[in-house]
Design a protein around this motif. Sequence first.
Motif, PDB file in Angstrom:
ATOM      1  N   UNK A  84       4.359   7.015  14.284  1.00  0.00           N
ATOM      2  CA  UNK A  84       4.967   6.480  15.497  1.00  0.00           C
ATOM      3  C   UNK A  84       6.321   5.875  15.177  1.00  0.00           C
ATOM      4  N   UNK A  85       7.121   5.734  16.233  1.00  0.00           N
ATOM      5  CA  UNK A  85       8.385   5.007  16.180  1.00  0.00           C
ATOM      6  C   UNK A  85       8.462   4.169  17.453  1.00  0.00           C
ATOM      7  N   UNK A  86       8.853   2.918  17.317  1.00  0.00           N
ATOM      8  CA  UNK A  86       9.000   2.048  18.483  1.00  0.00           C
ATOM      9  C   UNK A  86      10.226   1.174  18.294  1.00  0.00           C
ATOM     10  N   UNK A  87      11.013   1.046  19.348  1.00  0.00           N
ATOM     11  CA  UNK A  87      12.188   0.181  19.292  1.00  0.00           C
ATOM     12  C   UNK A  87      12.309  -0.560  20.615  1.00  0.00           C
ATOM     13  N   UNK A  88      12.925  -1.735  20.546  1.00  0.00           N
ATOM     14  CA  UNK A  88      13.068  -2.491  21.781  1.00  0.00           C
ATOM     15  C   UNK A  88      13.793  -3.804  21.572  1.00  0.00           C
ATOM     16  N   UNK A  89      14.070  -4.442  22.690  1.00  0.00           N
ATOM     17  CA  UNK A  89      14.629  -5.786  22.720  1.00  0.00           C
ATOM     18  C   UNK A  89      13.673  -6.660  23.518  1.00  0.00           C
ATOM     19  N   UNK A  90      13.351  -7.816  22.976  1.00  0.00           N
ATOM     20  CA  UNK A  90      12.420  -8.728  23.639  1.00  0.00           C
ATOM     21  C   UNK A  90      13.031 -10.119  23.691  1.00  0.00           C
ATOM     22  N   UNK A  91      12.975 -10.748  24.858  1.00  0.00           N
ATOM     23  CA  UNK A  91      13.631 -12.032  25.079  1.00  0.00           C
ATOM     24  C   UNK A  91      12.674 -12.987  25.776  1.00  0.00           C
ATOM     25  N   UNK A  92      12.630 -14.212  25.280  1.00  0.00           N
ATOM     26  CA  UNK A  92      11.984 -15.314  25.988  1.00  0.00           C
ATOM     27  C   UNK A  92      12.873 -16.540  25.835  1.00  0.00           C
ATOM     28  N   UNK A  93      13.150 -17.215  26.942  1.00  0.00           N
ATOM     29  CA  UNK A  93      13.969 -18.417  26.924  1.00  0.00           C
ATOM     30  C   UNK A  93      13.187 -19.563  27.569  1.00  0.00           C
ATOM     31  N   UNK A  94      13.049 -20.651  26.817  1.00  0.00           N
ATOM     32  CA  UNK A  94      12.456 -21.880  27.335  1.00  0.00           C
ATOM     33  C   UNK A  94      13.562 -22.933  27.473  1.00  0.00           C
ATOM     34  N   UNK A  95      13.920 -23.321  28.696  1.00  0.00           N
ATOM     35  CA  UNK A  95      14.947 -24.341  28.880  1.00  0.00           C
ATOM     36  C   UNK A  95      14.376 -25.740  28.666  1.00  0.00           C
ATOM     37  N   UNK A  96      15.259 -26.700  28.464  1.00  0.00           N
ATOM     38  CA  UNK A  96      14.807 -28.083  28.321  1.00  0.00           C
ATOM     39  C   UNK A  96      14.732 -28.812  29.655  1.00  0.00           C
ATOM     40  N   UNK A  97      15.073 -28.146  30.722  1.00  0.00           N
ATOM     41  CA  UNK A  97      15.210 -28.726  32.061  1.00  0.00           C
ATOM     42  C   UNK A  97      14.094 -28.197  32.957  1.00  0.00           C
ATOM     43  N   UNK A  98      13.275 -29.064  33.532  1.00  0.00           N
ATOM     44  CA  UNK A  98      12.129 -28.575  34.320  1.00  0.00           C
ATOM     45  C   UNK A  98      12.502 -27.843  35.595  1.00  0.00           C
TER      46      UNK A  98
END
Length: 302
Positions: A84-98
């Motif tokens: 197999x071959x797999x490629x990607x971009x993965x993003x998660x952002x947790x802000x400090x502001x509710x």
Amino acid sequence: MITKEEIAAEYQKIQDEICAGLEQLDGKCLFVEEHWHRDGGGGGRTRVIENGNVLEKGGVNFSAVDGLLPETIKNALKVDQNDFFATGVSIVIHPNHPLIPIIHMNIRYFEMPSANGKEPVRWFGGGIDLTPHYVFEDDARFFHQYLKSVCDSFGADFYTRFKKWADDYFFIKHRNETRGVGGIFYDRITATDEHTWDDIFEFSKAVGRSFLPIYTEIVNRNRNSQYTEAQQEWQYQRRSRYAEFNLVYDAGTKFGLETNGRIESILMSLPPQARWIYNYQPQPGSEEEKTLGLLKKGINWA
């Protein structure tokens, strides 16, 4: 026909663009990059930003891995090829502001070459979803309308299909609530009579490049708003729901762990701090109760 090398190269460009944009948005901290190699084949670039003006913890990761699929993944994907071959971009952002939401985006490509007379297997997947600690309806509408405009330029039914897919996927079954206000999600999308491989790849890139303008707008709408200690406590409570989903249901987390991926990169999606308060019940009529009432499938935000 586009090649896996071309896809990986474009995904790296998208990673670069998003990191530069987030650094500018935050105005304080820069990403720290780590290159890693996977036992069995391939590797990636993990980029993490922490303790910024707005971004408390964020990851923008690129990977391109190959090798032999474990039996568990072969069974889950219902394939019998090994390579197999797999490629990607993965993003998660947790802000400090509710009052600023968590955001997640992923674009990916998967390929298995032909073997033993079998046809090659290849597909695109991805999506983007928003997890507000407090649901602001104007922000949710802006988010969905932007995604609808992206989808509509590629397929008349893309938004409707992929929005429902997101509602069903980003659902915390044991809580009977959605993780946030949804977005779009799609998986195993292949070429058809209507859409060539190039079309689908262009759609994948458009989803990736929707991240920065969407999040920049929403952050700037809310970053200067005052908040209370009680609202931050609620933020930590909502982060616990995010963690529960990623550890119990998220397919990307499971795939990374099963294919011997880099643990720090896989679990970068977890928040820096979360709290589990026993049997928490919001005050009747509160903004917290209102938010819980909007964590439902099928809301027509667009």
